[in-house]
Design a protein around this motif. Structure first.
Motif, PDB file in Angstrom:
ATOM      1  N   ILE A 118      19.844  16.283  33.136  1.00 58.16           N
ATOM      2  CA  ILE A 118      19.442  15.337  32.225  1.00 58.16           C
ATOM      3  C   ILE A 118      17.990  14.954  32.776  1.00 58.16           C
ATOM      4  O   ILE A 118      17.778  15.047  33.941  1.00 58.16           O
TER       5      ILE A 118
ATOM      6  N   GLY B 165      18.507   9.453  30.958  1.00 56.32           N
ATOM      7  CA  GLY B 165      19.795   9.762  30.988  1.00 56.32           C
ATOM      8  C   GLY B 165      20.139  10.714  29.786  1.00 56.32           C
ATOM      9  O   GLY B 165      21.309  10.959  29.363  1.00 56.32           O
ATOM     10  N   ASN B 166      19.126  11.241  29.318  1.00 55.35           N
ATOM     11  CA  ASN B 166      19.338  12.212  28.075  1.00 55.35           C
ATOM     12  C   ASN B 166      19.644  13.495  28.526  1.00 55.35           C
ATOM     13  O   ASN B 166      19.124  14.078  29.393  1.00 55.35           O
ATOM     14  N   THR B 167      20.432  14.167  27.907  1.00 49.90           N
ATOM     15  CA  THR B 167      21.035  15.489  28.059  1.00 49.90           C
ATOM     16  C   THR B 167      19.862  16.383  27.589  1.00 49.90           C
ATOM     17  O   THR B 167      19.688  16.478  26.525  1.00 49.90           O
TER      18      THR B 167
ATOM     19  N   ILE C 129      25.871   5.738  31.760  1.00 49.80           N
ATOM     20  CA  ILE C 129      24.411   6.026  32.424  1.00 49.80           C
ATOM     21  C   ILE C 129      24.569   5.350  33.677  1.00 49.80           C
ATOM     22  O   ILE C 129      23.743   5.639  34.642  1.00 49.80           O
TER      23      ILE C 129
ATOM     24  N   GLN D 190      26.533   5.125  36.168  1.00 44.81           N
ATOM     25  CA  GLN D 190      27.159   6.158  36.862  1.00 44.81           C
ATOM     26  C   GLN D 190      26.204   7.304  37.435  1.00 44.81           C
ATOM     27  O   GLN D 190      26.095   7.662  38.498  1.00 44.81           O
ATOM     28  N   LEU D 191      25.737   7.716  36.412  1.00 45.55           N
ATOM     29  CA  LEU D 191      24.606   8.796  36.292  1.00 45.55           C
ATOM     30  C   LEU D 191      23.340   8.495  37.273  1.00 45.55           C
ATOM     31  O   LEU D 191      22.765   9.000  37.876  1.00 45.55           O
ATOM     32  N   TYR D 192      22.908   7.138  36.939  1.00 40.74           N
ATOM     33  CA  TYR D 192      21.731   6.450  37.632  1.00 40.74           C
ATOM     34  C   TYR D 192      22.145   6.398  39.157  1.00 40.74           C
ATOM     35  O   TYR D 192      21.165   6.609  40.128  1.00 40.74           O
TER      36      TYR D 192
ATOM     37  N   TYR E 244      21.844   9.562  40.699  1.00 42.79           N
ATOM     38  CA  TYR E 244      20.346   9.857  40.830  1.00 42.79           C
ATOM     39  C   TYR E 244      19.724   9.300  41.898  1.00 42.79           C
ATOM     40  O   TYR E 244      19.007   9.766  42.976  1.00 42.79           O
TER      41      TYR E 244
ATOM     42  N   THR F 109      24.621  17.085  42.837  1.00 41.85           N
ATOM     43  CA  THR F 109      23.344  16.556  42.078  1.00 41.85           C
ATOM     44  C   THR F 109      22.075  17.050  42.685  1.00 41.85           C
ATOM     45  O   THR F 109      22.330  16.814  44.329  1.00 41.85           O
TER      46      THR F 109
END
Ligand code: ADP
Length: 486
Positions: free
Chosen positions: A81, A85-87, A104, A106-108, A111, A158
């Motif tokens: 991503i 947050g875009n795949t 988003i 959780q993804l952040y 990161y 990650t």
């Protein structure tokens, strides 16, 4: 029971069991205790190397097909991503993948965590955390599986990667760790069966081996006990099986043979000595009685017989005493320098009466006088014994030759007779204690079988070379060599 003196059976069992225990412990540690850790560390290494493979090829135009291939090959979910947050790329293979369910926020967090570290971040969690808790453990009795039992553990890795364009991307990998519980359970049961079997086998094997090893030893031990009781005819047949035990049997056989030989010689000696003692004693008492009872017989001649017989007794007793003293090692050499040639001439002079009376001819040939460093008393004994033997055993011509020869700083004395000689197979035995070639007892040849034994002992003490050359029917030559004193 101390192991040091334990029977072979228990020792073997102990060592075999020890071996089994070590082997099984190793197996148990690797297959059961550390299996999960090994497996997990391998999985972690795999996920890290996969991530770095994607990172290396991130600028490649075919990256999306590579990601698909990786995902299928390694059974991982992959998602790449951008910071928004875009795949960018993704490959889905796991039915229950968690990274695609993440919001988003959780993804952040992922990161940020990667950024805080060295650009990578690994997280392991139980998948039940992502499921609704369907398990209500409370209230059940018995061995109820725990909520996370049988659920696969999940792992998220990650890695932040920067493209050649300067754009930052986040690679997210999701892999599962299959539970090893079932495997461990299987292995544990197997391990118990193996342990039992191995211990039983060790026991059986040690009993079998110990029987095989110990049986011949026990047999030999039994034989040896009868030998110790004085049964010198005990035989030690080769029990076979092992070379060491065969050798032991041979050695014991040899020892038994030697013992019975010595025993036979000892019996013979007692018979001989008692005979030898009795004969002169009978003579002495007989003559003494005659002299007492018959006045005319009280003469010089009869007195001489008594004295001669008493002399015989003395030498017999002396021989026996000398030898036992020498053999006990008590007798040390009393070394002195003396004229050997003169000493021999002096000894031979004492035989002149014998030479005149019985017609013996003793000649002594020596080129010059030599001095030696030796124990004069003992060397005199040696020469006496050798000359006495020569007189006893020489032939009808009654000739004895004593010869002195000097070579290379050494003097060789030889005593030669013209007698019957000694059979070659007995040449080495005559030096033994109590040994006699002719077992039939001749009155005129008094012998204890000790004379040459004393000679041997004295010459060995002097570190002298010695030997005998003999031809049957032609006579014998006894010789010895001593170093000359300059
Ligand atoms: P013995 O007291 O019987 O003479 P020795 O130890 O002196 O004992 O000798 C051992 C045996 O060796 C004798 O019994 C004899 O058979 C043999 N022997 C020794 N000297 C001679 C010799 N000069 N000639 C032949 N046989 C000999």
């Amino acid at each position: 029971m101390k192991l040091r003196n334990a029977p072979i059976k228990w020792k073997l069992f102990f060592y075999l069991s020890l071996f089994c225990v070590v082997l099984l412990t190793m197996l148990w540690l690797f297959q059961i205790v550390f299996l999960e850790d090994f497996y997990k560390s391998i999985k972690i290494r795999e996920i890290k190397s996969t991530s770095s493979l994607i990172a290396k090829n991130i600028d490649h135009e075919e990256i999306s097909s590579l990601i698909t291939r990786i995902s299928q090959g390694n059974e991982m979910c992959v998602s790449v991503i951008d910071v928004g947050g875009n795949t960018i790329y993704q490959a889905d293979i796991l039915p229950d993948c968690v990274i695609h369910k993440m919001g988003i926020a959780q993804l952040y967090t992922l990161y940020q965590q990667a950024k805080n570290g060295d650009g990578t971040y690994l997280e392991r969690f139980n998948r039940s955390a992502f499921r609704n808790n369907q398990y209500q453990v409370d209230g059940f009795t018995g061995n109820v599986p725990k909520a996370d039992h049988g659920l696969m553990e999940s792992m998220i890795f990650t890695q932040v990667v920067t493209k050649s364009t300067g754009e930052e991307l986040l690679i997210i990998l999701n892999s599962t760790i299959s539970p090893v519980n079932a495997t461990v359970q299987t292995l544990r049961v197997q391990w118990m069966i193996i342990t039992g079997t191995m211990l039983a086998l060790a026991l059986l094997l040690s009993f079998y081996l110990s029987r095989r090893i110990a049986r011949p030893i026990i047999a030999i031990n039994q034989q040896a006990k009868t030998l110790a009781k004085g049964n010198y005819d005990t035989q030690f047949p080769d029990p076979g099986g092992y070379r060491e035990i065969s050798q032991l049997a041979k050695t014991l056989d040899y020892a038994a043979g030697e013992l019975s030989r010595v025993e036979a010689l000892r019996r013979e000696l007692i018979a001989n000595v008692s005979h030898d003692l009795r004969t002169p004693l009978t003579m002495i008492t007989g003559y003494a009685e005659v002299m007492r009872d018959i006045p005319g017989e009280n003469n010089q001649e009869n007195l001489q017989v008594i004295m001669d017989e008493a002399q015989r007794l003395t030498s017999l007793v002396n021989d026996t005493l000398d030898l036992s003293k020498l053999q006990a090692g008590m007798d040390q050499l009393n070394l002195e320098s003396y004229d050997l040639t003169a000493s021999i001439a002096e000894i031979l002079k004492r035989y002149s009466a014998l030479m005149q009376k019985d017609g013996y001819q003793i000649t002594f040939t020596a080129e010059n006088h030599v001095t030696v460093q030796a124990d004069q008393l003992k060397m005199t004994q040696v020469i006496y014994n050798l000359v006495n033997n020569a007189i006893h055993y020489t032939g009808e011509d009654k000739r004895i030759q004593v010869h002195q020869q000097v070579t290379n700083g050494k003097v060789r004395i030889s005593i030669t007779d013209t007698g019957c000689g000694i059979p070659p197979d007995q040449l080495s035995a005559i030096w033994d204690r109590y040994y006699k070639v002719d077992k039939t007892h001749k009155r005129q040849i008094i012998g204890t079988g000790l004379g040459l034994s004393i000679v041997k002992q004295v010459l060995i003490l002097h570190h002298a070379e010695y030997g005998v050359e003999s031809t049957e029917g032609k006579g014998s030559t006894f010789w010895f060599i001593l170093p000359i004193q300059p």
